[in-house]
Design a protein around this motif. Structure first.
Motif, mmCIF file in Angstrom:
data_model
loop_
_atom_site.group_PDB
_atom_site.id
_atom_site.type_symbol
_atom_site.label_atom_id
_atom_site.label_comp_id
_atom_site.label_asym_id
_atom_site.label_seq_id
_atom_site.Cartn_x
_atom_site.Cartn_y
_atom_site.Cartn_z
ATOM 1 N N ALA A 119 8.511 4.011 4.821
ATOM 2 C CA ALA A 119 9.129 2.730 5.189
ATOM 3 C C ALA A 119 9.363 1.970 3.886
ATOM 4 C CB ALA A 119 8.217 1.928 6.120
ATOM 5 N N PRO A 120 10.317 1.059 3.860
ATOM 6 C CA PRO A 120 10.602 0.334 2.631
ATOM 7 C C PRO A 120 9.392 -0.468 2.126
ATOM 8 C CG PRO A 120 12.389 0.038 4.177
ATOM 9 C CD PRO A 120 11.271 0.720 4.919
ATOM 10 N N LEU A 121 9.083 -0.246 0.853
ATOM 11 C CA LEU A 121 8.027 -0.982 0.167
ATOM 12 C C LEU A 121 8.653 -1.726 -1.000
ATOM 13 C CD1 LEU A 121 5.285 1.806 0.016
ATOM 14 C CD2 LEU A 121 5.319 -0.178 1.534
ATOM 15 N N SER A 122 7.938 -2.695 -1.526
ATOM 16 C CA SER A 122 8.438 -3.444 -2.672
ATOM 17 C C SER A 122 7.284 -3.876 -3.558
ATOM 18 C CB SER A 122 9.198 -4.689 -2.208
ATOM 19 O OG SER A 122 9.579 -5.459 -3.331
ATOM 20 N N SER A 123 7.502 -3.763 -4.859
ATOM 21 C CA SER A 123 6.531 -4.297 -5.821
ATOM 22 C C SER A 123 7.215 -5.359 -6.676
ATOM 23 C CB SER A 123 5.957 -3.168 -6.681
ATOM 24 O OG SER A 123 6.994 -2.464 -7.316
ATOM 25 N N TYR A 124 8.188 -6.039 -6.094
ATOM 26 C CA TYR A 124 8.915 -7.089 -6.804
ATOM 27 C C TYR A 124 7.978 -8.220 -7.223
ATOM 28 C CZ TYR A 124 12.563 -10.433 -7.927
ATOM 29 O OH TYR A 124 13.360 -11.335 -8.574
ATOM 30 N N PHE A 125 7.077 -8.641 -6.306
ATOM 31 C CA PHE A 125 6.148 -9.729 -6.595
ATOM 32 C C PHE A 125 4.757 -9.241 -6.973
ATOM 33 C CE2 PHE A 125 9.308 -11.684 -3.834
ATOM 34 C CZ PHE A 125 9.597 -12.845 -4.526
ATOM 35 N N TYR A 126 4.399 -8.041 -6.553
ATOM 36 C CA TYR A 126 3.034 -7.549 -6.721
ATOM 37 C C TYR A 126 3.044 -6.076 -7.093
ATOM 38 C CZ TYR A 126 -1.571 -5.791 -5.430
ATOM 39 O OH TYR A 126 -2.779 -5.165 -5.442
ATOM 40 N N THR A 146 1.699 -2.103 -3.597
ATOM 41 C CA THR A 146 2.941 -2.688 -3.100
ATOM 42 C C THR A 146 2.691 -3.619 -1.929
ATOM 43 O OG1 THR A 146 3.358 -0.989 -1.440
ATOM 44 C CG2 THR A 146 4.143 -0.536 -3.665
ATOM 45 N N GLU A 147 3.751 -4.238 -1.532
ATOM 46 C CA GLU A 147 3.792 -4.969 -0.272
ATOM 47 C C GLU A 147 4.856 -4.279 0.582
ATOM 48 O OE1 GLU A 147 2.999 -9.523 -1.417
ATOM 49 O OE2 GLU A 147 4.775 -8.674 -2.363
ATOM 50 N N THR A 148 4.750 -4.404 1.895
ATOM 51 C CA THR A 148 5.851 -3.887 2.702
ATOM 52 C C THR A 148 7.061 -4.776 2.425
ATOM 53 O OG1 THR A 148 5.345 -5.250 4.639
ATOM 54 C CG2 THR A 148 4.290 -3.064 4.514
ATOM 55 N N TYR A 149 8.240 -4.256 2.664
ATOM 56 C CA TYR A 149 9.456 -5.017 2.414
ATOM 57 C C TYR A 149 9.459 -6.312 3.222
ATOM 58 C CZ TYR A 149 14.369 -6.121 1.841
ATOM 59 O OH TYR A 149 15.547 -6.761 1.545
ATOM 60 N N ASN A 150 8.971 -6.264 4.462
ATOM 61 C CA ASN A 150 8.937 -7.459 5.313
ATOM 62 C C ASN A 150 7.922 -8.484 4.836
ATOM 63 O OD1 ASN A 150 10.883 -6.340 6.954
ATOM 64 N ND2 ASN A 150 9.408 -5.475 8.382
ATOM 65 N N ASP A 151 6.867 -8.033 4.126
ATOM 66 C CA ASP A 151 5.817 -8.942 3.651
ATOM 67 C C ASP A 151 5.984 -9.295 2.175
ATOM 68 O OD1 ASP A 151 4.667 -8.915 6.156
ATOM 69 O OD2 ASP A 151 3.247 -7.323 5.664
ATOM 70 N N GLU A 152 7.118 -8.967 1.595
ATOM 71 C CA GLU A 152 7.369 -9.193 0.175
ATOM 72 C C GLU A 152 7.189 -10.675 -0.180
ATOM 73 O OE1 GLU A 152 10.753 -7.387 -2.588
ATOM 74 O OE2 GLU A 152 11.517 -8.848 -1.172
#
Length: 181
Positions: A119-126, A146-152
């Motif tokens: 599922a989409p993950l993001s480390s943009y903020f964390y 990471t954070e999930t994309y929805n919890d970014e």
């Protein structure tokens, strides 16, 4: 009528029914055998300020990826690979480069993949995705913070890792997951 004859017949029928299912209970998908048992969290240095080296690299952001040259050839489903591409969405690619999200793994068209998280993950903020070669025992650790994309941006971290061994063994570890309800 002998009762022991009935018991023997019952056991024989039971065995005949269970033998075809015995392979389904093994830890395998029919070709690749998953044998590693979680030995605890391995982790990496996980420092975005460290300079990349031959033994340590990272990427962070949304849809970020990095290509890593393995310290030894790694066999995956009968094919030998010297490089992997790791993306911030929880995938280890054996041939494709760049990042991918929101697709069907079976029909991605991107080649062989290990999906630590699908599922989409993001480390943009964390965090980020961190790759580190370790020894004793010899292994490459790929860690996602990471954070999930929805919890970014909500500082709700998730930690997971894939550990590759020179003999082709793979271990997947999940440290913690949080979800905003």
């Amino acid at each position: 009528m002998r009762k022991t004859g009935l018991v023997e017949l019952f056991l024989l029928i039971l065995m005949a029914l269970l033998i075809p299912w015995s392979g389904a209970l093994a830890a395998t998908d029919g070709f690749y055998r998953l044998t590693e048992v979680t030995a605890g969290w391995d982790g990496t240095d996980a420092n975005r300020l460290s300079a990349p080296t031959a033994d340590y690299d990272y990427a962070y952001g949304d849809e970020a990826s990095t290509t890593y040259t393995l310290p030894w050839p790694f066999n995956f489903y009968g094919q030998s690979y010297s490089q992997i591409n790791i993306d911030s969405n929880g995938y280890v690619w054996f041939g494709a480069v760049g990042s991918a999200n929101s697709f069907n793994l079976a029909t991605s068209g991107r080649g062989p993949v290990i999906a630590a998280w699908d599922a989409p993950l993001s480390s943009y903020f964390y965090g980020g995705v961190f790759i580190q070669h370790k020894t004793n025992p010899e292994r490459v650790v790929i860690e996602w913070q990471t954070e999930t994309y929805n919890d970014e941006g909500y500082n709700i971290p998730n930690d997971l890792e894939i550990v590759l061994f020179p003999n082709g063994a793979i271990r997947t570890d999940y440290k913690s997951f949080t979800d905003r309800k």
